[in-house]
Design a protein around this motif. Structure first.
Motif, PDB file in Angstrom:
ATOM      1  N   UNK A   2       5.846  -0.235  -4.450  1.00  0.00           N
ATOM      2  CA  UNK A   2       4.456   0.001  -4.828  1.00  0.00           C
ATOM      3  C   UNK A   2       3.535  -0.048  -3.601  1.00  0.00           C
ATOM      4  N   UNK A   3       2.425   0.681  -3.690  1.00  0.00           N
ATOM      5  CA  UNK A   3       1.449   0.692  -2.614  1.00  0.00           C
ATOM      6  C   UNK A   3       0.748  -0.667  -2.577  1.00  0.00           C
ATOM      7  N   UNK A   4       0.681  -1.284  -1.421  1.00  0.00           N
ATOM      8  CA  UNK A   4       0.072  -2.600  -1.285  1.00  0.00           C
ATOM      9  C   UNK A   4      -1.441  -2.535  -1.093  1.00  0.00           C
ATOM     10  N   UNK A   5      -1.962  -1.331  -0.876  1.00  0.00           N
ATOM     11  CA  UNK A   5      -3.387  -1.155  -0.625  1.00  0.00           C
ATOM     12  C   UNK A   5      -4.039  -0.367  -1.756  1.00  0.00           C
ATOM     13  N   UNK A   6      -5.286  -0.668  -2.010  1.00  0.00           N
ATOM     14  CA  UNK A   6      -6.048   0.066  -3.010  1.00  0.00           C
ATOM     15  C   UNK A   6      -6.450   1.430  -2.450  1.00  0.00           C
ATOM     16  N   UNK A   7      -6.745   2.401  -3.311  1.00  0.00           N
ATOM     17  CA  UNK A   7      -7.245   3.688  -2.821  1.00  0.00           C
ATOM     18  C   UNK A   7      -8.476   3.467  -1.930  1.00  0.00           C
TER      19      UNK A   7
END
Length: 139
Positions: A2-7
């Motif tokens: 999963x992406x660890x950063x927000x958009x």
């Protein structure tokens, strides 16, 4: 994974004990610059010149940080061009320090402006807020 950063996030910083860990979005900073920065920072952090203040807590996101806190000191990144002649040949970064200011210069093309702006905001919180303190003078 999963992406660890927000958009919209180029980076996020957290403390892991006495270590400062930066999560970077792919394409915002080059692997070569990360290597150079890590090597340069080891020279500053390992000898105990700087250290994380005991009990220091970072906000989870930049949006959670107060924008009007007084600054203890300043640290920031600036992007420079080869024409500026501020970096040694073959180097992608350099650190310049004077009382109350740590300035990191990085080679153009190795860090986006979004990353620079966001990491500078993290540094305002960390250094300006007194979470990272100078423990002894540089030699």
């Amino acid at each position: 994974m999963p992406d660890l950063l927000d958009p919209g996030e180029a980076c996020r910083v957290r403390f892991d004990g006495d270590d400062i860990v930066t999560t970077c979005r792919r394409g915002e900073i080059t692997a070569e610059l990360i290597r150079d920065l890590n090597a340069a920072k080891l020279a500053i952090m390992d000898p105990g010149i700087w250290g994380v203040r005991p009990g220091a807590i970072l906000p989870d996101r930049l949006l959670a940080a107060p924008a009007d806190s007084p600054e203890v000191a300043r640290a920031m990144y600036e992007i420079v061009t080869p024409d500026d002649k501020l970096l040694q040949p073959g180097r992608l970064c350099a650190c310049y320090e004077r009382p109350g200011l740590v300035l990191w210069l990085v080679a153009e093309g190795h860090m986006t402006e979004l990353f620079r702006d966001q990491i500078n905001e993290w540094l305002r919180i960390i250094v300006g807020g007194g979470l990272l303190l100078r423990q002894r003078p540089a030699e």
